[in-house]
Design a protein around this motif. Structure first.
Motif, mmCIF file in Angstrom:
data_model
loop_
_atom_site.group_PDB
_atom_site.id
_atom_site.type_symbol
_atom_site.label_atom_id
_atom_site.label_comp_id
_atom_site.label_asym_id
_atom_site.label_seq_id
_atom_site.Cartn_x
_atom_site.Cartn_y
_atom_site.Cartn_z
ATOM 1 N N ASP A 63 0.847 -1.190 0.000
ATOM 2 C CA ASP A 63 0.000 0.000 0.000
ATOM 3 C C ASP A 63 0.887 1.246 0.000
ATOM 4 O O ASP A 63 2.045 1.199 0.421
ATOM 5 N N MET A 64 0.333 2.359 -0.443
ATOM 6 C CA MET A 64 1.084 3.609 -0.528
ATOM 7 C C MET A 64 0.294 4.726 0.139
ATOM 8 O O MET A 64 -0.939 4.755 0.072
ATOM 9 N N SER A 126 -3.827 14.288 -7.024
ATOM 10 C CA SER A 126 -3.470 13.966 -8.408
ATOM 11 C C SER A 126 -2.369 12.905 -8.454
ATOM 12 O O SER A 126 -2.441 11.945 -9.245
ATOM 13 N N VAL A 127 -1.359 13.072 -7.618
ATOM 14 C CA VAL A 127 -0.276 12.088 -7.569
ATOM 15 C C VAL A 127 -0.809 10.722 -7.137
ATOM 16 O O VAL A 127 -0.435 9.683 -7.690
ATOM 17 N N SER A 128 -1.713 10.735 -6.160
ATOM 18 C CA SER A 128 -2.273 9.489 -5.657
ATOM 19 C C SER A 128 -3.075 8.757 -6.729
ATOM 20 O O SER A 128 -3.028 7.521 -6.820
ATOM 21 N N ILE A 129 -3.798 9.510 -7.537
ATOM 22 C CA ILE A 129 -4.541 8.900 -8.640
ATOM 23 C C ILE A 129 -3.580 8.251 -9.626
ATOM 24 O O ILE A 129 -3.812 7.128 -10.101
ATOM 25 N N GLY A 130 -2.479 8.938 -9.924
ATOM 26 C CA GLY A 130 -1.485 8.347 -10.819
ATOM 27 C C GLY A 130 -0.921 7.051 -10.261
ATOM 28 O O GLY A 130 -0.764 6.058 -10.991
ATOM 29 N N ALA A 131 -0.633 7.036 -8.953
ATOM 30 C CA ALA A 131 -0.107 5.824 -8.323
ATOM 31 C C ALA A 131 -1.146 4.707 -8.357
ATOM 32 O O ALA A 131 -0.815 3.534 -8.583
ATOM 33 N N ASN A 138 -0.198 -2.509 -13.330
ATOM 34 C CA ASN A 138 0.752 -3.550 -12.931
ATOM 35 C C ASN A 138 0.078 -4.750 -12.270
ATOM 36 O O ASN A 138 0.759 -5.616 -11.712
ATOM 37 N N ASN A 139 -1.260 -4.782 -12.302
ATOM 38 C CA ASN A 139 -2.011 -5.862 -11.656
ATOM 39 C C ASN A 139 -1.646 -6.003 -10.182
ATOM 40 O O ASN A 139 -1.553 -7.107 -9.643
ATOM 41 N N ASP A 140 -1.428 -4.879 -9.554
ATOM 42 C CA ASP A 140 -1.105 -4.822 -8.125
ATOM 43 C C ASP A 140 -2.394 -4.472 -7.378
ATOM 44 O O ASP A 140 -2.974 -3.409 -7.582
ATOM 45 N N SER A 141 -2.836 -5.363 -6.513
ATOM 46 C CA SER A 141 -4.127 -5.190 -5.847
ATOM 47 C C SER A 141 -4.059 -4.309 -4.609
ATOM 48 O O SER A 141 -5.059 -4.160 -3.894
ATOM 49 N N HIS A 142 -2.914 -3.704 -4.329
ATOM 50 C CA HIS A 142 -2.774 -2.886 -3.124
ATOM 51 C C HIS A 142 -3.461 -1.526 -3.287
ATOM 52 O O HIS A 142 -3.861 -1.135 -4.380
#
Length: 282
Positions: A63-64, A126-131, A138-142
């Motif tokens: 998670d980020m 905006s940055v969070s949406i990009g992440a 990347n098929n990352d479910s986090h």
């Protein structure tokens, strides 16, 4: 997983750290830092799937978190240190020239746990949406989390980001708004009335939850509900009521401690209201 009581003790220590950091630096932003301590403590110690020992800027497989209102950096630094991103003793370097703990977070100095510079208000969502979109690619479910201030909502970029995320079904994103109704120049209702955030955000196709951000049990429960709502085509936003200066009686109920450091007598009064914890001061 920490118990609510353990999270509360960590939050108390973080508040002690905030007072001491801002007092030692003779500058900083204690008000919002104290108000947002509970939710970020819960995120870092109970909610997010993170690995401080193996931090990467890309954040793949974890998670980020992005702090958009970067002026409340002392809160974030304290929580990151106690979570194990760097040694707690480094908190003593807050806002000193040439150190990694600058007044607004910056990744230039390669501080583990930081991915963006923040505090130029309006950019974090905006940055969070990009992440979040990168995780989907990347098929990352986090999950991606972000925290923004309510005064920050005066920035037009924020509403463009809300519109985009809701319109493009960015449903792996949880945004949290610190709705303390105060900013550096006064009450938000006087500077720029926000109206009904719930109605506005629902109109932008967000799932909207509300909570008392200074009630740790409610924070834990609401974050769990927020996670359960993801993956169904809509982003989630939590409108979080907090008290600026929470935990220190003379800092509460006013915008005056948004960016004002305490003097020695005030710092001592504040620390007397925040019990010494088993974590210990830096």
């Amino acid at each position: 997983m920490k118990t609510v009581e353990q999270l509360q003790e960590i939050a108390t220590q973080v508040r002690r750290d905030i007072i001491r950091m801002v007092y030692n630096a003779k500058s900083g932003h204690p008000g919002g830092s104290l108000g947002c301590t509970d939710v970020v403590t819960a995120l870092f110690f109970n909610v997010m799937d993170i690995d401080p020992a193996n931090f990467t800027k890309e954040g793949r497989g974890e998670d980020m978190f992005f702090l958009s209102n970067g002026h409340i950096s002392p809160m974030l630094y304290s929580i990151m240190a106690h979570r194990g991103y760097f040694d707690v003793s480094e908190l003593a370097t807050f806002r000193k020239l040439g150190t990694r703990l600058q007044g607004h977070p910056t990744p230039v100095e390669h501080l583990p746990g930081l991915r963006i510079a923040s505090g130029s208000l309006g950019q974090g969502l905006s940055v969070s949406i990009g992440a979040a979109l990168a995780k989907k690619a990347n098929n990352d479910s986090h999950i991606v989390y972000t925290l923004t201030g309510d005064g920050e909502l005066e920035e037009g970029q924020v509403w463009e980001a809300f519109m985009f995320a809701g319109g493009k079904n960015v449903d792996n994103l949880i945004a949290i708004i610190d709705h303390n109704k105060k900013q550096i120049d006064g009450p938000t209702d006087e500077v720029m009335p926000l109206g009904s955030l719930k109605a506005k955000l629902e109109a932008f196709n967000w799932i909207v939850l509300e909570m008392d951000g200074n009630d740790m049990q409610q924070v834990v429960d609401t974050l769990a509900v927020a996670k359960s709502k993801l993956g169904h085509g809509q982003p989630v936003v939590i409108v979080m009521k907090t008290e600026m200066g929470m935990g220190v009686d003379f800092m509460m109920g006013t915008h005056k401690w948004h960016g004002t450091p305490p003097n020695q007598e005030q710092a001592e009064r504040a620390l007397a209201q925040l019990p010494v914890t088993s974590l210990g001061d830096f």
